[in-house]
Scaffold this active site. Structure first.
Site, mmCIF file in Angstrom:
data_model
loop_
_atom_site.group_PDB
_atom_site.id
_atom_site.type_symbol
_atom_site.label_atom_id
_atom_site.label_comp_id
_atom_site.label_asym_id
_atom_site.label_seq_id
_atom_site.Cartn_x
_atom_site.Cartn_y
_atom_site.Cartn_z
ATOM 1 N N GLY A 46 0.834 -1.195 0.000
ATOM 2 C CA GLY A 46 0.000 0.000 0.000
ATOM 3 C C GLY A 46 0.865 1.239 0.000
ATOM 4 O O GLY A 46 2.015 1.209 0.463
ATOM 5 N N GLN A 51 3.014 10.139 0.912
ATOM 6 C CA GLN A 51 4.314 9.467 1.037
ATOM 7 C C GLN A 51 5.234 9.760 -0.134
ATOM 8 O O GLN A 51 6.439 9.535 -0.048
ATOM 9 C CB GLN A 51 4.119 7.952 1.154
ATOM 10 N N CYS A 94 5.549 0.172 7.264
ATOM 11 C CA CYS A 94 5.215 1.321 6.421
ATOM 12 C C CYS A 94 6.455 1.693 5.632
ATOM 13 O O CYS A 94 7.552 1.729 6.192
ATOM 14 C CB CYS A 94 4.776 2.486 7.303
ATOM 15 N N LEU A 95 6.283 1.990 4.342
ATOM 16 C CA LEU A 95 7.433 2.349 3.508
ATOM 17 C C LEU A 95 8.081 3.649 3.985
ATOM 18 O O LEU A 95 9.238 3.908 3.663
ATOM 19 C CB LEU A 95 7.007 2.459 2.035
ATOM 20 N N HIS A 136 -4.859 1.868 7.165
ATOM 21 C CA HIS A 136 -3.495 2.407 7.309
ATOM 22 C C HIS A 136 -3.253 3.492 6.249
ATOM 23 O O HIS A 136 -2.735 4.569 6.551
ATOM 24 C CB HIS A 136 -2.498 1.248 7.163
ATOM 25 N N GLU A 137 -3.657 3.208 4.997
ATOM 26 C CA GLU A 137 -3.408 4.175 3.913
ATOM 27 C C GLU A 137 -4.293 5.412 4.054
ATOM 28 O O GLU A 137 -3.837 6.536 3.812
ATOM 29 C CB GLU A 137 -3.614 3.522 2.542
ATOM 30 N N HIS A 140 -2.862 7.888 6.394
ATOM 31 C CA HIS A 140 -1.801 8.738 5.824
ATOM 32 C C HIS A 140 -2.383 10.043 5.275
ATOM 33 O O HIS A 140 -1.716 11.078 5.294
ATOM 34 C CB HIS A 140 -1.105 8.014 4.661
HETATM 35 NI NI NI Z 1 2.295 3.511 5.507
#
Ligand code: NI
Length: 172
Positions: A46, A51, A94-95, A136-137, A140
Site C-alpha cells: 500500500g 508518502q 510502512c514504507l 493504514h493508507e 496517511h
Molecule cells: Ni504507511
C-alpha cells in the site's frame, strides 16, 4: 510511469492533511500509475500520495496473496463509512518507516467509499489484511502514521533512529 522517491519519517509532509481531489483527470491517473509502480518496486502492499510528497487524497494498494494474480487498486477520496466493533491486530509496517514494525489494533471490517480512476463512485467492504491496509493508507491522508497508535516512548525511539539514519545518509 515513474518510480517516485518515498518520504521517510520524520517529515512534516507525512503529518499534513491531504486535500480532496475535485476532478479525477489524467494528472490523477498518472499519479495512481506512478504510485503503483513505486509501491511494487519498494516492494509494499500500500502507498498513499503524501508518502511521495503529493498532498492529495489518493491511495493505492494490492493485497493479493503470493500465489494470486496482482490486484492493483487506486482509490481517490477514500473514506471509511462504517466500521465493525470487532477488531483485529496486525503487525504493521510502512514504507515511510522502513525496517520498523508494530502491532496495531483496528476495526476488523470496514466499508469504504471511493472514486476509481475514471471518477466512478464505489463502496467496498474490506476485511482481513485488506481492512488493515486500507485503514493504514487512509490514515496517511490525515497525517497519521501507524506509530501514532503505539506508546510515545516507542514512537520516539523509532523516529529518532530514522532521523539519525537520514542525517548519516546525508553526510555520507
Ligand atoms: Ni504507511
Amino acid at each position: 510511469m515513474a518510480i517516485l522517491p518515498i518520504l521517510v519519517a520524520p517529515d512534516p509532509r507525512l503529518k499534513a492533511k491531504a486535500q480532496k481531489v475535485e476532478v479525477v483527470d489524467d494528472t490523477i491517473r498518472t499519479l495512481i500509475d506512478d504510485m503503483l509502480e513505486t509501491m511494487y518496486d519498494a516492494p509494499g502492499i500500500g502507498l498513499a500520495a503524501p508518502q511521495v510528497g503529493v498532498l492529495k487524497r489518493v491511495i493505492v494498494l494490492d493485497v493479493a496473496g503470493k500465489d494470486e494474480p496482482p490486484a492493483p487498486m487506486g482509490l481517490v477520496n477514500p473514506e471509511v463509512i462504517w466500521e465493525s466493533e470487532e477488531t483485529n491486530v496486525y503487525e504493521e509496517g510502512c514504507l515511510s518507516l522502513p525496517t520498523h514494525y508494530a502491532e496495531v489494533e483496528r476495526p476488523a471490517v470496514v466499508k469504504v467509499r471511493y472514486l476509481d480512476r475514471d471518477g466512478k463512485a464505489h463502496e467496498v467492504e474490506a476485511d482481513g489484511l485488506f481492512a488493515t491496509c486500507v485503514q493504514h493508507e487512509i490514515d496517511h491522508l490525515d497525517g497519521v502514521l501507524f506509530v501514532d497508535y503505539i506508546s510515545s516512548l516507542k514512537r520516539n525511539i523509532i523516529l529518532r533512529k530514522l532521523k539519525k539514519e537520514k542525517e548519516q545518509a546525508r553526510s555520507a
